[in-house]
Design a protein around this motif. Sequence first.
Motif, mmCIF file in Angstrom:
data_model
loop_
_atom_site.group_PDB
_atom_site.id
_atom_site.type_symbol
_atom_site.label_atom_id
_atom_site.label_comp_id
_atom_site.label_asym_id
_atom_site.label_seq_id
_atom_site.Cartn_x
_atom_site.Cartn_y
_atom_site.Cartn_z
ATOM 1 N N ALA A 155 -14.504 -33.851 -10.046
ATOM 2 C CA ALA A 155 -13.523 -34.334 -11.383
ATOM 3 C C ALA A 155 -14.095 -35.490 -12.003
ATOM 4 C CB ALA A 155 -11.826 -34.434 -11.038
ATOM 5 N N GLY A 156 -14.590 -36.458 -11.243
ATOM 6 C CA GLY A 156 -15.752 -37.629 -11.646
ATOM 7 C C GLY A 156 -17.065 -36.527 -12.267
ATOM 8 N N LYS A 157 -17.278 -35.582 -11.622
ATOM 9 C CA LYS A 157 -18.900 -34.487 -11.933
ATOM 10 C C LYS A 157 -18.372 -33.883 -13.497
ATOM 11 C CE LYS A 157 -22.619 -31.824 -10.611
ATOM 12 N NZ LYS A 157 -22.877 -30.995 -9.930
ATOM 13 N N ALA A 158 -16.879 -33.700 -13.305
ATOM 14 C CA ALA A 158 -16.874 -32.540 -14.474
ATOM 15 C C ALA A 158 -16.454 -33.887 -15.115
ATOM 16 C CB ALA A 158 -15.433 -32.161 -14.369
ATOM 17 N N LEU A 215 0.571 -36.940 -5.863
ATOM 18 C CA LEU A 215 0.871 -37.930 -7.619
ATOM 19 C C LEU A 215 -1.041 -38.346 -8.267
ATOM 20 C CD1 LEU A 215 3.340 -40.477 -7.689
ATOM 21 C CD2 LEU A 215 2.877 -38.684 -8.940
ATOM 22 N N VAL A 216 -1.590 -37.168 -9.015
ATOM 23 C CA VAL A 216 -2.458 -36.829 -9.626
ATOM 24 C C VAL A 216 -2.880 -37.119 -10.911
ATOM 25 C CG1 VAL A 216 -4.237 -35.082 -10.487
ATOM 26 C CG2 VAL A 216 -3.055 -35.166 -8.229
ATOM 27 N N ASP A 217 -3.503 -38.462 -11.357
ATOM 28 C CA ASP A 217 -4.005 -38.685 -12.390
ATOM 29 C C ASP A 217 -5.007 -38.332 -13.061
ATOM 30 O OD1 ASP A 217 -4.889 -39.529 -15.275
ATOM 31 O OD2 ASP A 217 -3.647 -42.192 -15.214
ATOM 32 N N PRO A 218 -6.086 -37.055 -13.427
ATOM 33 C CA PRO A 218 -6.721 -37.066 -13.451
ATOM 34 C C PRO A 218 -8.264 -37.292 -14.029
ATOM 35 C CG PRO A 218 -5.760 -35.299 -15.177
ATOM 36 C CD PRO A 218 -5.254 -36.604 -14.513
ATOM 37 N N LEU A 219 -7.948 -38.753 -15.050
ATOM 38 C CA LEU A 219 -9.128 -39.411 -15.830
ATOM 39 C C LEU A 219 -7.325 -41.049 -16.651
ATOM 40 C CD1 LEU A 219 -11.282 -40.173 -17.165
ATOM 41 C CD2 LEU A 219 -10.976 -39.195 -19.431
ATOM 42 N N ALA A 247 -10.690 -31.738 -15.634
ATOM 43 C CA ALA A 247 -10.235 -32.764 -14.170
ATOM 44 C C ALA A 247 -9.008 -31.772 -13.298
ATOM 45 C CB ALA A 247 -10.496 -33.986 -13.648
ATOM 46 N N GLU A 248 -7.677 -32.593 -14.612
ATOM 47 C CA GLU A 248 -7.156 -31.555 -13.678
ATOM 48 C C GLU A 248 -6.888 -30.390 -12.263
ATOM 49 O OE1 GLU A 248 -3.736 -33.518 -15.167
ATOM 50 O OE2 GLU A 248 -2.494 -31.144 -15.000
ATOM 51 N N LYS A 249 -7.987 -29.441 -13.354
ATOM 52 C CA LYS A 249 -7.670 -27.917 -13.125
ATOM 53 C C LYS A 249 -8.546 -28.036 -11.824
ATOM 54 C CE LYS A 249 -8.777 -23.294 -14.260
ATOM 55 N NZ LYS A 249 -9.284 -23.299 -12.152
ATOM 56 N N ILE A 250 -10.168 -28.891 -11.884
ATOM 57 C CA ILE A 250 -10.463 -29.236 -10.521
ATOM 58 C C ILE A 250 -9.695 -29.648 -9.128
ATOM 59 C CG2 ILE A 250 -12.114 -30.578 -9.302
ATOM 60 C CD1 ILE A 250 -13.789 -30.427 -11.774
ATOM 61 N N ILE A 251 -8.846 -30.549 -9.466
ATOM 62 C CA ILE A 251 -8.095 -30.971 -8.427
ATOM 63 C C ILE A 251 -6.505 -30.176 -8.070
ATOM 64 C CG2 ILE A 251 -6.485 -32.748 -8.201
ATOM 65 C CD1 ILE A 251 -8.015 -35.213 -9.592
ATOM 66 N N LEU A 252 -6.179 -29.853 -9.380
ATOM 67 C CA LEU A 252 -5.087 -28.805 -8.658
ATOM 68 C C LEU A 252 -6.377 -27.463 -7.790
ATOM 69 C CD1 LEU A 252 -2.531 -29.402 -11.423
ATOM 70 C CD2 LEU A 252 -2.428 -30.742 -9.616
ATOM 71 N N ASP A 253 -6.642 -27.497 -8.100
ATOM 72 C CA ASP A 253 -7.018 -25.895 -7.177
ATOM 73 C C ASP A 253 -7.856 -26.612 -6.258
ATOM 74 O OD1 ASP A 253 -6.855 -24.308 -9.388
ATOM 75 O OD2 ASP A 253 -9.412 -24.279 -10.350
ATOM 76 N N VAL A 254 -8.299 -27.325 -6.120
ATOM 77 C CA VAL A 254 -8.688 -28.440 -4.373
ATOM 78 C C VAL A 254 -7.147 -28.391 -3.508
ATOM 79 C CG1 VAL A 254 -9.429 -29.557 -3.372
ATOM 80 C CG2 VAL A 254 -10.755 -29.014 -5.051
ATOM 81 N N LEU A 255 -6.486 -28.633 -3.965
ATOM 82 C CA LEU A 255 -4.658 -28.899 -3.338
ATOM 83 C C LEU A 255 -4.264 -27.925 -3.568
ATOM 84 C CD1 LEU A 255 -4.370 -32.074 -5.470
ATOM 85 C CD2 LEU A 255 -4.800 -32.449 -3.021
ATOM 86 N N ALA A 256 -4.218 -27.477 -4.140
ATOM 87 C CA ALA A 256 -3.208 -26.019 -3.480
ATOM 88 C C ALA A 256 -4.072 -25.272 -2.720
ATOM 89 C CB ALA A 256 -3.462 -25.033 -5.253
ATOM 90 N N SER A 257 -5.463 -25.060 -2.562
ATOM 91 C CA SER A 257 -6.132 -24.123 -1.509
ATOM 92 C C SER A 257 -5.815 -24.902 -0.314
ATOM 93 C CB SER A 257 -7.324 -24.222 -1.984
ATOM 94 O OG SER A 257 -7.896 -23.596 -1.577
ATOM 95 N N ALA A 258 -5.984 -26.226 0.062
ATOM 96 C CA ALA A 258 -5.877 -26.929 1.169
ATOM 97 C C ALA A 258 -4.647 -27.315 1.945
ATOM 98 C CB ALA A 258 -7.126 -28.517 0.962
ATOM 99 N N PHE A 259 -3.586 -27.606 0.649
ATOM 100 C CA PHE A 259 -2.578 -27.925 0.955
ATOM 101 C C PHE A 259 -1.089 -27.356 0.325
ATOM 102 C CE2 PHE A 259 -4.998 -31.786 1.042
ATOM 103 C CZ PHE A 259 -5.408 -32.067 2.366
#
Length: 258
Positions: free
Chosen positions: A12-15, A80-84, A42-54
């Motif tokens: 997410a940080g790279k994006a 809890l996610v704050d993408p930025l 950034a939020e989409k990247i994180i949510l996609d990872v979390l949905a896949s892994a957990f």
Amino acid sequence: MLDILEEAAVAAGKAILGVYHAGPEVSYKADCSPVTDADECAEKIILDVLASAFPDIPVVAEEAVAAGHIPDIQGKSFFLVDPLDGTKEFVARNDDFTVNIALIEKGEPVVGVVYAPAIGILYAATRNKAKKSVVSGQHVIGPPTIIGCRSRGDRLVALASRSHNSQETMTYLAEHGITDYESIGSSLKFCLLAEGLADIYPRLSRTMEWDTAAGDAVLRAAGGETLTMDGNALIYGKRNQTSDVDFANPFFVSRGKD
């Protein structure tokens, strides 16, 4: 789990940095707080990872909540996610912005990742262990450094919000005889306490749970604490509050060791 959260935060940080260098498109939410295309990407990247892994762990994410998407967390562990975090710092081209991901169990932040992409520093924690790593590109460079809060001396050094300071905070510092303070943006304030670079962070202005959870997890793992003004530990997963909206925090004070 921590490895996956770290990878999600760094991706997410790279994006975010891509948008940062290109120049963000800024809009404003109903509460007049800024949101950029970097937040959403950034939020989409994180949510996609979390949905896949957990897939069985619900996620409360800042922009999703703003859009009305709030999962059922009753009696459950959740992310809890704050993408930025520190969007105002991001827009002002100040490097004090972070990606925050935390796991909440029974109201307590027990796993947390705070990544500051502009300075290439990642903080991460599980119960009773907090660490700091240097990141280059999308890779952690070298072994992490274990961090811990310092013992408080007679002369305290405080941290205050760069963009959201308040007269109440300054009054608190004055009443406690604290004259040394530094203004820092985003959840980095928790991490600097956890690293032993300051002693206290009073926050007597508005925050939301996704602003604080990951940094609070790092601080608690490093031996610190976050207490509300009545002396109780700050809890997470606050719904149906009579005095404020869902997931809003009361005023609090974070501090290192006695």
